[in-house]
Design an enzyme around this catalytic site. Sequence first.
Site, PDB file in Angstrom:
ATOM      1  N   LYS A 137       0.847  -1.189   0.000  1.00  0.00           N
ATOM      2  CA  LYS A 137       0.000   0.000   0.000  1.00  0.00           C
ATOM      3  C   LYS A 137       0.886   1.242   0.000  1.00  0.00           C
ATOM      4  O   LYS A 137       1.954   1.239   0.635  1.00  0.00           O
ATOM      5  CB  LYS A 137      -0.852  -0.051   1.266  1.00  0.00           C
ATOM      6  CG  LYS A 137      -1.915   1.018   1.399  1.00  0.00           C
ATOM      7  CD  LYS A 137      -2.689   0.797   2.701  1.00  0.00           C
ATOM      8  CE  LYS A 137      -3.868   1.747   2.819  1.00  0.00           C
ATOM      9  NZ  LYS A 137      -4.623   1.521   4.083  1.00  0.00           N
ATOM     10  N   SER A 221      -9.275   1.433   2.775  1.00  0.00           N
ATOM     11  CA  SER A 221      -8.337   2.256   2.056  1.00  0.00           C
ATOM     12  C   SER A 221      -7.233   1.455   1.364  1.00  0.00           C
ATOM     13  O   SER A 221      -6.534   2.014   0.526  1.00  0.00           O
ATOM     14  CB  SER A 221      -7.714   3.280   2.993  1.00  0.00           C
ATOM     15  OG  SER A 221      -6.938   2.657   3.984  1.00  0.00           O
ATOM     16  N   SER A 245      -9.795  -0.992   6.748  1.00  0.00           N
ATOM     17  CA  SER A 245      -9.082  -0.726   5.489  1.00  0.00           C
ATOM     18  C   SER A 245      -8.301  -1.882   4.905  1.00  0.00           C
ATOM     19  O   SER A 245      -7.863  -1.811   3.756  1.00  0.00           O
ATOM     20  CB  SER A 245      -8.159   0.483   5.663  1.00  0.00           C
ATOM     21  OG  SER A 245      -8.910   1.671   5.708  1.00  0.00           O
TER      22      SER A 245
END
Lengths: 572, 572
Positions: A137, A221, A245
């Site tokens: 990420k 996310s 997330s």
Amino acid sequence: MCSNGDTLTSWQTLATAKREAILGSIPEEWRLAKIPTVEEQRNVTGAYIRQFLSAKEVEITETDAMGIVEKTTSGAWRAVEVIQAFCHRASLSHQLVNCLHETFFDAALADAKELDAYFADHGEPKGPLHGLPVSLKDQFHIKGVETTMGYVGWIGTFQGQKGDSRSMTFESEMVRELRQLGAVLYCKTAVPHTLMCGETVNNIIEYTWNPHNRNLSCGGSSGGEGALIALGGSPGGFGTDIGGSIRIPAAFNGLFGLRPTSGRLPYGGVANSMDGQNSVLSVVGPLASSAGGVKLLTKSILSAEPWLHDPLVTEIPWRRDLEAQTKDLIASSQLSVGFLDHDGAVAPHPPVKRALGLLRDLIVQSGNKVFEWQPPPHLLQRVNELTYKTWLYDGGADVRKDFALSGEPWAVQILDIWQERPQADALSIAENNRALRQCRKEYLDYWNSTAASSGTAERHRPADVFVAPCAPFAAARPGRYDYIGYTSVVNGLDLPSVVVPITKVDRTDDVVDTSYQPVSELDKKIQSDYDPEIYDGAPVSLQIIGRRHQEEKLLAIAEWLEGELKKGSLAT
Amino acid sequence: MCSNGDTLTSWQTLATAKREAILGSIPEEWRLAKIPTVEEQRNVTGAYIRQFLSAKEVEITETDAMGIVEKTTSGAWRAVEVIQAFCHRASLSHQLVNCLHETFFDAALADAKELDAYFADHGEPKGPLHGLPVSLKDQFHIKGVETTMGYVGWIGTFQGQKGDSRSMTFESEMVRELRQLGAVLYCKTAVPHTLMCGETVNNIIEYTWNPHNRNLSCGGSSGGEGALIALGGSPGGFGTDIGGSIRIPAAFNGLFGLRPTSGRLPYGGVANSMDGQNSVLSVVGPLASSAGGVKLLTKSILSAEPWLHDPLVTEIPWRRDLEAQTKDLIASSQLSVGFLDHDGAVAPHPPVKRALGLLRDLIVQSGNKVFEWQPPPHLLQRVNELTYKTWLYDGGADVRKDFALSGEPWAVQILDIWQERPQADALSIAENNRALRQCRKEYLDYWNSTAASSGTAERHRPADVFVAPCAPFAAARPGRYDYIGYTSVVNGLDLPSVVVPITKVDRTDDVVDTSYQPVSELDKKIQSDYDPEIYDGAPVSLQIIGRRHQEEKLLAIAEWLEGELKKGSLAT
């Protein structure tokens, strides 16, 4: 200072340049001539993306992380051929759904060559992840690679700071460990700006779509991770989770994903929003195409003893005994699983309800125990209220600062949360901490009380785990992620949770339940978002939630269920 | 509302009545006719207090916790005779140094009778602490017993709340566990009001003196525990520590004491100051007359699986393997111990300096390794600055509220810290949290770097532990506790630390060092507080500090040192 008009031009120019640079980093020969519309091609996974790959590339990229390291640590596959296949497939994935923020294929290839040389020299792998591509990420810092976290204002800076010497040189603790373990890093994946969103949207890559059903969000996310892995562009990677997330993108994309207990895996040196808020901590955790992949990544990081390098990590190595005990429980039909079918606030859509039934039936058929998970009324909502307060302690000052760097606009999904408001003071923060601790205590008391209902042969043994939806929906429709309570309550309680994909939405099986009586206006609104035609084909997943620090138990259960689901062909 | 004059009268009346009630709870036959002045009898431990006890009572109360449970769990001693002896000796102790806030001897006797009946019925003990008297700092809630925490305004309330249904009924989590393990509770010990003090002083019991040397403080905030155990009025008990409050009284009274890592032992349901401040957490831990006693209490609480009942406790059971590995390291002369002789801010007094030399010599003579512990300059001071900020987040609002309940005056020792000041806001709290995390990271990096200097045979093995003073002085002179940096830095870093008593001040050995050049005005002031005549006879102790969660290693080292010190007669 720029005038408002100049600022607008400025952020748009920067964002466009960055977007084009990401696309431009993809070799010419891997470019797609045309991206189909959603009407032309709803699902771009599987057969669709496979057409652009060689048979060998398909073989490699459709092998899960466990399978890959079997090949790379035995010398059957070279690290170079593996990373090349994934670079290709990741490039295709990005073009189809906008899931990448950064690629660094040349560095990856160089690292893979070194690994192959190491293997040739030593006759053994560098570590348990030797030659395994791992995506990250875009909060992780990697030498030579930018971290924007979706903010235009972070382009060319270190976390928004111009001229910071750490820019393009600093590495997050887990990056150091992944390298040491033999992993090959090659790309960083898309996030929503602020990170506080269940969809993935920002002014650089714009919107990341769900590859199984491009009507829908890939989640957030860690949405870029979810979309990339679902497309086979990565066998597994790491996201972060403060309200869901990791689990939301795992669930929406039909993957396994683990939100560990805070302090189990190292967050050290990872960029974050509202860093320093320590009432409800964001945690790092893996997503992968298989339960074994999630376990491999978790175990491998723990084998690097991250507590020696990150002061917030707890010294708990991977506990084989807990894993083995869990397998024994399952084998002896003594696993006890609570089911939270409805949290009292928002009902799950028909496909999620069906998934709950499928999982319950599977566990019952195995001889293990199921029962209703019924924590005290209002406790879940109370935990969520207190959790959301922690995110608003600073009144939005931190994220406003990052938006102001470029003058870029906020995504509508974010805007609603971050209305300007006053900061909390020390007394109100302390009060919130006490209240949250009290809720955690009440939840623990409820958990212990399930000894009476858990159905285990040994009396007085409370539930092992409980199952809950990850969201009311299989995946969110753009701009309609109106309730995150099913995931955020787990953060408020700081419990570990693993996502297991159960089935897919079927327009014929999953019809609208016209008899359902909504419990609130919000519930009504969310129920009305369900449309079998729009949702058809979306993955449906559930989360399995355990006691604090019992990640080993969760992953043993996830591996068992994965096997059972495959046998029963429930996960089509 | 009372007028100011009435309020003053009111707090004095309440405080006097409570003080007299404590004394009044001591049976007539255990009252002392006369308390000697300090000039008449500086040291009231050992031979002095023994004169008021029977031979059997002396035998029982001078057996350490391990020895007591050997007798009580085998049926050699009855729980009743043990608790009676300790109730007697605790009563004498309180009269000599003001160390108790609460006694509940009748309830203790009833509990002990039940334990004896249990043993008679079952032929086995109720648990590992069967029949062991355990004293508790007056923050723990016990059914039928008040908790004042030294505040006059808390008399007749639950933590200052009148009419709260938990008053006299609620029990702290650890209290439940101690009962389940077979411990016998019988008294609660004195604390300074606010708890934020290295001495023990409040308007109820007034001042708790050091029983080894009544010129000096018993330390704080678990000062009543320290004084009581030093007098043999308890074999061991529990205090709490946010800046040194277990280690200071352990050190000043010549005891073993453990400040565990936060989350290792359960703080659930324990009264506290500034509850909800969660940047630097107060922790619960044991003090005892022997290292074995500290280990017994720690292991026993862990055996009750406190993580199942307290959501802040980490699931780490007692790790026999870490204990055994540590013993092997010692036996093979591979233990590596850093020595922090001076923290750069305030030098230790001559007796503490001598203790450091004695311990270093002992380790060297054993063949194990010692080296200079030299973390980066200013890091320790930085940690302390950030730690003190966490205590002042609320600007003193919490403690002011509790003083205002009765209108009682603040002890001079407290007043200085708690000048009214504004609360911190969320952004400054987050900033402080980030800065503290960064310091912890730098400290960890330093620790890892000691692989180069630790002297271990296996290369690349960093120090196992390091030794530091607990305070610049053997014990504080009343009103002169001007520097707590040696203990508070450990809280800021959240490291476990065990206190080991090394020697006693000797007026002839420990002369003033006239050649010492103070590094600051504070240093000069503290050096000038040393007077061999006043200090003669005070215990001198050091702390041994480990990596997070390595309590087992610390206690194995403490047990080893205890044995070695006894052999060498260093601890006179």
